[in-house]
Design a protein around this motif. Structure first.
Motif, PDB file in Angstrom:
ATOM      1  N   ASP A  49     -29.798  49.257  24.439  1.00  0.00           N
ATOM      2  CA  ASP A  49     -30.514  48.072  23.990  1.00  0.00           C
ATOM      3  C   ASP A  49     -29.909  47.587  22.674  1.00  0.00           C
ATOM      4  O   ASP A  49     -29.578  48.391  21.803  1.00  0.00           O
ATOM      5  N   ALA A  50     -29.773  46.270  22.553  1.00  0.00           N
ATOM      6  CA  ALA A  50     -29.227  45.619  21.349  1.00  0.00           C
ATOM      7  C   ALA A  50     -27.750  45.915  21.136  1.00  0.00           C
ATOM      8  O   ALA A  50     -27.238  45.758  20.034  1.00  0.00           O
ATOM      9  N   TRP A 150     -19.589  48.901  29.799  1.00  0.00           N
ATOM     10  CA  TRP A 150     -20.637  49.604  29.078  1.00  0.00           C
ATOM     11  C   TRP A 150     -20.510  49.250  27.596  1.00  0.00           C
ATOM     12  O   TRP A 150     -19.493  49.529  26.967  1.00  0.00           O
ATOM     13  N   PHE A 151     -21.545  48.605  27.052  1.00  0.00           N
ATOM     14  CA  PHE A 151     -21.551  48.221  25.651  1.00  0.00           C
ATOM     15  C   PHE A 151     -22.163  49.346  24.824  1.00  0.00           C
ATOM     16  O   PHE A 151     -23.329  49.715  25.012  1.00  0.00           O
ATOM     17  N   SER A 152     -21.371  49.865  23.918  1.00  0.00           N
ATOM     18  CA  SER A 152     -21.788  50.983  23.075  1.00  0.00           C
ATOM     19  C   SER A 152     -22.128  50.480  21.679  1.00  0.00           C
ATOM     20  O   SER A 152     -21.509  49.538  21.174  1.00  0.00           O
ATOM     21  N   VAL A 153     -23.124  51.098  21.052  1.00  0.00           N
ATOM     22  CA  VAL A 153     -23.511  50.731  19.693  1.00  0.00           C
ATOM     23  C   VAL A 153     -23.999  51.993  18.988  1.00  0.00           C
ATOM     24  O   VAL A 153     -24.583  52.876  19.618  1.00  0.00           O
ATOM     25  N   SER A 154     -23.723  52.099  17.702  1.00  0.00           N
ATOM     26  CA  SER A 154     -24.152  53.273  16.940  1.00  0.00           C
ATOM     27  C   SER A 154     -25.663  53.227  16.721  1.00  0.00           C
ATOM     28  O   SER A 154     -26.287  52.153  16.782  1.00  0.00           O
ATOM     29  N   ASP A 155     -26.254  54.379  16.473  1.00  0.00           N
ATOM     30  CA  ASP A 155     -27.697  54.415  16.243  1.00  0.00           C
ATOM     31  C   ASP A 155     -28.089  53.624  15.003  1.00  0.00           C
ATOM     32  O   ASP A 155     -29.127  52.947  14.970  1.00  0.00           O
ATOM     33  N   GLU A 181     -38.901  52.632  22.326  1.00  0.00           N
ATOM     34  CA  GLU A 181     -38.895  54.066  22.617  1.00  0.00           C
ATOM     35  C   GLU A 181     -37.477  54.616  22.719  1.00  0.00           C
ATOM     36  O   GLU A 181     -37.249  55.810  22.561  1.00  0.00           O
ATOM     37  N   SER A 182     -36.510  53.749  22.969  1.00  0.00           N
ATOM     38  CA  SER A 182     -35.124  54.209  23.055  1.00  0.00           C
ATOM     39  C   SER A 182     -34.644  54.783  21.725  1.00  0.00           C
ATOM     40  O   SER A 182     -33.698  55.573  21.692  1.00  0.00           O
ATOM     41  N   VAL A 183     -35.303  54.368  20.619  1.00  0.00           N
ATOM     42  CA  VAL A 183     -34.934  54.912  19.305  1.00  0.00           C
ATOM     43  C   VAL A 183     -35.205  56.404  19.253  1.00  0.00           C
ATOM     44  O   VAL A 183     -34.394  57.187  18.748  1.00  0.00           O
ATOM     45  N   THR A 184     -36.351  56.821  19.795  1.00  0.00           N
ATOM     46  CA  THR A 184     -36.733  58.242  19.752  1.00  0.00           C
ATOM     47  C   THR A 184     -36.090  59.046  20.877  1.00  0.00           C
ATOM     48  O   THR A 184     -36.168  60.274  20.867  1.00  0.00           O
ATOM     49  N   ARG A 185     -35.484  58.349  21.837  1.00  0.00           N
ATOM     50  CA  ARG A 185     -34.863  59.045  22.972  1.00  0.00           C
ATOM     51  C   ARG A 185     -33.352  58.837  22.974  1.00  0.00           C
ATOM     52  O   ARG A 185     -32.722  58.819  24.022  1.00  0.00           O
ATOM     53  N   TRP A 186     -32.759  58.684  21.809  1.00  0.00           N
ATOM     54  CA  TRP A 186     -31.330  58.384  21.698  1.00  0.00           C
ATOM     55  C   TRP A 186     -30.477  59.415  22.434  1.00  0.00           C
ATOM     56  O   TRP A 186     -29.605  59.061  23.221  1.00  0.00           O
ATOM     57  N   GLU A 187     -30.730  60.682  22.195  1.00  0.00           N
ATOM     58  CA  GLU A 187     -29.907  61.722  22.815  1.00  0.00           C
ATOM     59  C   GLU A 187     -30.164  61.800  24.314  1.00  0.00           C
ATOM     60  O   GLU A 187     -29.252  62.101  25.086  1.00  0.00           O
TER      61      GLU A 187
END
Length: 276
Positions: A49-50, A150-155, A181-187
């Motif tokens: 996301d983002a 696949w668009f990758s972005v750092s946390d 919720e993707s913030v808390t489920r990054w890994e």
């Protein structure tokens, strides 16, 4: 709040705009070749996301004919669709000869958000991992041009963009509870992506990763790569001449007093008020 990407490494706006215009001109040539040759092109946009998927799609489609190039962004499946073969609702949005489809998320929802958020069962996920390579090989064997990005972005950059959306009333709609919720489920998302890549990065339809911390760089790199993977050529446009306007036959425009005109807001505040 996380700091934005190093300004010294970001693509300068004037460089970006000049190169984007050149690439968009090439995209129009690609579109005309697709239409003339009867090719079928599907471009899959996935990623966190983002990460910049939507903005890249917007720049690609900006000058294309919407009757040739369609953006497909499906909502959550209905109760009926949940009982169908998983790929069925995506097949319905695939294309005919001379068309381009830009998939803003795709069947890979099952490998990502559905897997992480528990929207599918472990058995459904395993079935997807087995069936998806077969499904994509069938598409490619039938002559469809399939490209997957696949668009990758750092946390840190994702968090910065999320906070910016929260503060911007024009972008707040882009944030859903699942996004947050993707913030808390990054890994968890990282592991799901790695597993997906192991199974789906196949020779017939490989994955291409776009580094997205610098959105301008990501858009330029992705569009340039897409154009470089397709052996298209410029199609000669037919000669077009503007015809002479024939002499008037006495038509008189209807009096404006008999019509409901939109107030001239641009020329000064009209009597009507805009909603607050």
């Amino acid at each position: 709040m996380a700091a934005p990407p190093d300004e010294g490494r970001r693509v300068k706006r004037e460089v970006y705009e000049r190169e984007l215009l050149r690439l968009q001109t090439e995209l129009v040539k690609l579109q005309e070749w697709v239409r003339a040759s009867g090719a079928r092109l599907v471009v899959v946009f996935e990623g966190r996301d983002a990460a910049g998927k939507g903005s890249a799609i917007k720049r690609i489609a900006e000058h294309l004919n919407p009757r040739v190039a369609r953006i497909v962004a499906l909502p959550a499946p209905s109760e009926r669709e949940r009982t169908q073969w998983y790929f069925q609702r995506y097949v319905a949005h695939l294309l005919a000869a001379g068309e381009i489809v830009l998939l803003d998320r795709s069947w890979y929802n099952r490998a990502g958000v559905e897997r992480v958020m528990g929207y599918c069962t472990p058995e459904e996920h395993r079935l997807f991992l087995r069936q998806c390579p077969v499904f994509e090989r069938m598409l490619v064997e039938d002559g469809l041009l399939l490209r997957k990005y696949w668009f990758s972005v750092s946390d840190e950059e994702q968090e910065r963009r999320f906070r910016k959306r929260l503060e911007d009333p024009l972008k707040r709609w882009k944030l859903s509870p699942v996004d947050l919720e993707s913030v808390t489920r990054w890994e968890d998302y990282s592991r799901a992506k790695d597993e997906m890549m192991v199974h789906m990065d196949i020779a017939e339809s490989p994955w291409y990763v776009v580094e997205g911390d610098d959105k301008r760089r990501a858009r330029i790199n992705m569009i340039a790569h897409l154009l470089g993977t397709i052996d298209y050529r410029e199609v000669s446009a037919p000669e077009i001449a503007l015809p002479q306007r024939p002499p008037s036959k006495g038509y008189q425009r209807t009096a404006r007093t008999l019509q409901r005109e939109v107030p001239d807001w641009a020329g000064g505040p009209p009597v009507m008020r805009l909603p607050s």
